[in-house]
Enzyme design. Structure first.
Site, PDB file in Angstrom:
ATOM      1  N   PHE A  49       0.831  -1.209   0.000  1.00 57.83           N
ATOM      2  CA  PHE A  49       0.000   0.000   0.000  1.00 57.83           C
ATOM      3  C   PHE A  49       0.865   1.258   0.000  1.00 57.83           C
ATOM      4  CE2 PHE A  49      -2.401  -3.397   1.943  1.00 57.83           C
ATOM      5  CZ  PHE A  49      -3.635  -3.291   1.316  1.00 57.83           C
ATOM      6  N   GLU A  50       0.340   2.300  -0.643  1.00 56.78           N
ATOM      7  CA  GLU A  50       1.086   3.552  -0.726  1.00 56.78           C
ATOM      8  C   GLU A  50       1.394   4.143   0.643  1.00 56.78           C
ATOM      9  OE1 GLU A  50      -1.421   7.044  -2.093  1.00 56.78           O
ATOM     10  OE2 GLU A  50      -2.808   5.402  -2.384  1.00 56.78           O
ATOM     11  N   THR A  51       0.576   3.794   1.623  1.00 55.94           N
ATOM     12  CA  THR A  51       0.786   4.340   2.961  1.00 55.94           C
ATOM     13  C   THR A  51       2.003   3.737   3.651  1.00 55.94           C
ATOM     14  OG1 THR A  51      -0.907   2.759   3.560  1.00 55.94           O
ATOM     15  CG2 THR A  51      -1.562   5.060   3.491  1.00 55.94           C
TER      16      THR A  51
END
Lengths: 253, 316
Positions: A49-51
């Protein structure tokens, strides 16, 4: 076994994912497709995930890419800088398949997720890029979820948020982008690919009960349909895993 | 110092602010609500994807300029509703970047450098279309004259790279983050994902930290590898349990799906939304009062299972 179009879309996307892929996903159906791939046909694939969470266990379906459910038993929890560097990195970025969605797409797979109308006085404002432009810029392959509608498959985008092949075969190189680009468009009627030479979208397959002609009727631009084949419906095995393992609460499906 | 005093001292009319968190996780909501109560206006807000916090600040009319990558709150609002409305009605000025670009901009600020390069967004309208005009930028000494700059790789073809995009540093007057654990001096421990909080914290002139627990200094110092922000950055530390509510805080509580669904409903209608602001935010003078108004039963529903970090059986 009966199925919905959403289920068909999630399965169609999942089937495109391989064991060696590192799958970047967003929210909603893209997350479900990544989870479906992991549970059905590509158990060795890695979701990230980009997070900043890499290889999350995903015991429960996350409803946002910041959901605490993605932090649980990840291989590593970092931050935004870690995840985008992973994609911009020439060694690791190559393995990433990005799953994206958008409000508009054109024949070269460029995406708009920012506005309808004039940028400075929009009729409709959307969320904006988030990490989508970064993913589309960096990674070797993207899979794009789109509802097939004339207002979404556009001759010209109102705003180009995330680069596909830009204006043709050498578009990315001219702009200074790394190689890569759109790989599949998963719609509610069929699946498109991109021609290796022209980089233009073509119809790769249509779902049971849908014709190529009906697909063209729902697009503003014409695409090659000569290579299109009827796709297999989801199998009972695929559907059971999707429903019971990926989204038992029916949050997305 | 309590939260009211910290906001009064550091968050001024017209200030440049950034808030931590991401979409519906660890936004510093107690501080957001206090900014709304104090009716601080004309704020220039820097956000990457800080969904709920951004939407409430925009909705309450606190924001005049917004630099952002993404305005969404996950499944509860794929586009933040008051944000969408404010942009469509031209109530705020907006400038779009990508998430990586915003993160790099905070990192540049934290490093004391004017810009950082990336290959993201080449060929896109993030480069071609500007929300803040050249004139607006030139008139505003707090803004760089250009949104971003595309240039040839000054090292020629090194790393097979022909062009790069330079994104300008962000130096907020104040950053506000909500963390799990801090000590009174301001050492911080974030559990779970850090998002861009660390860079946002270190880029700012002042840092307000709100936290679930104030722990003993020795507790954090006994395991320093897990502490991301040293006390030297912090201007104020305030103990606010449930300080990210209605957003989630990993290890402590989940997001509140009931609140977020009700919020989305109210946000769709101006009259309902004004009523929401009055009844939920303004009528409660502190975050504690607000939590009492929400009720203990609701907080019980979202309490995190210790083994998972979120509420395993939450009905969403």
């Amino acid at each position: 076994m009966g199925y919905t179009l959403k289920e068909m879309m999630a399965i169609a996307a999942a089937r495109e994912i391989q064991n060696s892929d590192v799958v970047f996903c967003g929210t909603g159906i893209s997350m479900l497709a990544a989870m479906a791939a992991k549970n059905i046909n590509a158990p060795e694939s890695t979701i990230f995930f980009e997070t900043g969470a890499i290889d999350s266990k995903l015991e429960d379906l996350p409803l946002a890419v910041s959901d605490s459910r993605i932090m649980y038993q990840a291989s590593s929890n970092g931050g935004l800088l870690d995840s985008f560097a992973f994609m911009q990195n020439r060694f690791t970025g190559k393995h990433v398949v990005g799953i994206l969605g958008a409000a508009q797409i054109d024949i070269y797979g460029n995406l708009n997720s920012t506005v309808i109308g004039d940028y400075n006085a929009p009729d409709v404002r959307f969320s904006g890029s988030g990490g989508a432009c970064d993913v589309a810029s960096f990674v070797s392959k993207t899979i794009i979820f789109m509802k097939l509608e004339k207002r979404k498959f556009k001759l010209k985008l109102d705003y180009l948020t995330s680069p596909g092949y830009l204006d043709g075969p050498d578009g990315r190189e001219k702009a200074g982008l790394p190689e890569g680009g759109p790989y599949r468009v998963i719609t509610d009627m069929g699946v498109m690919g991109f021609d290796g030479d022209s980089k233009k979208m073509f119809l790769k397959g249509y779902y049971p009960g849908i014709s190529s002609g009906k697909i063209l009727e729902n697009m503003e631009f014409n695409i090659d349909i000569s290579r299109a084949e009827k796709m297999d419906a989801p199998t009972p095995g695929e559907l059971t895993l999707l429903r019971e393992k990926c989204d038992p609460q029916g949050l997305i499906l | 110092m309590d939260l009211k005093e910290a906001v009064r001292q550091y968050v001024k009319h017209g200030c440049h602010l950034s808030i931590g968190g991401f979409t519906i996780n660890r936004n510093p909501m107690a501080a957001v609500y206090e900014i709304i109560r104090q009716k601080i206006k004309d704020i220039h807000l820097y956000a990457h994807s800080n969904g709920q916090g951004v939407d409430e600040l925009v909705g309450a009319g606190c924001i005049s300029c917004l630099e952002i990558a993404y305005g969404g709150s996950g499944k509860f609002a794929s586009t933040c509703i008051r944000f969408k409305k404010a942009v469509q009605e031209k109530k705020i000025k907006i400038e779009d970047y990508s998430n990586y670009q915003m993160s790099l901009r905070f990192l540049a600020g934290s490093m004391g450098i004017a810009f950082l390069p990336t290959r993201s967004s080449l060929g896109s309208d993030i480069i071609n279309r500007w929300g803040f005009s050249r004139e607006f930028r030139q008139e505003n000494p707090r803004l760089p004259d250009q949104k971003l700059i595309v240039m040839e790789n000054p090292f020629e073809n090194w790393c097979d790279t022909k062009k790069i995009v330079l994104v300008p540093a962000i130096i907020p007057d104040v950053t506000i983050i909500h963390v799990q654990k801090a000590d009174v001096r301001g050492n911080c421990r974030i559990e779970g994902l850090t998002f861009a909080d660390v860079e946002q914290a270190k880029a700012a002139k002042n840092l307000i930290v709100t936290c679930e627990e104030v722990v003993d200094e020795n507790y954090l110092k006994s395991d320093p590898d897990r502490n991301q922000i040293p006390f030297l950055h912090a201007s104020a530390v305030i103990h606010i349990p449930h300080g990210a509510y209605p957003c989630a805080c990993y290890g402590y509580y989940d997001y509140d799906p009931i609140f977020l669904k009700d919020y989305a409903k109210a946000a769709g209608d101006d009259i309902q939304y004004h009523k929401y602001i009055q009844e939920s935010i303004l009528n409660n003078s502190t975050h504690d009062d607000f939590l009492d108004y929400i009720g203990k039963d609701r907080l019980k529903l979202i309490a995190a299972d210790k083994d998972y970090g979120y509420a395993k059986n939450l009905v969403r």
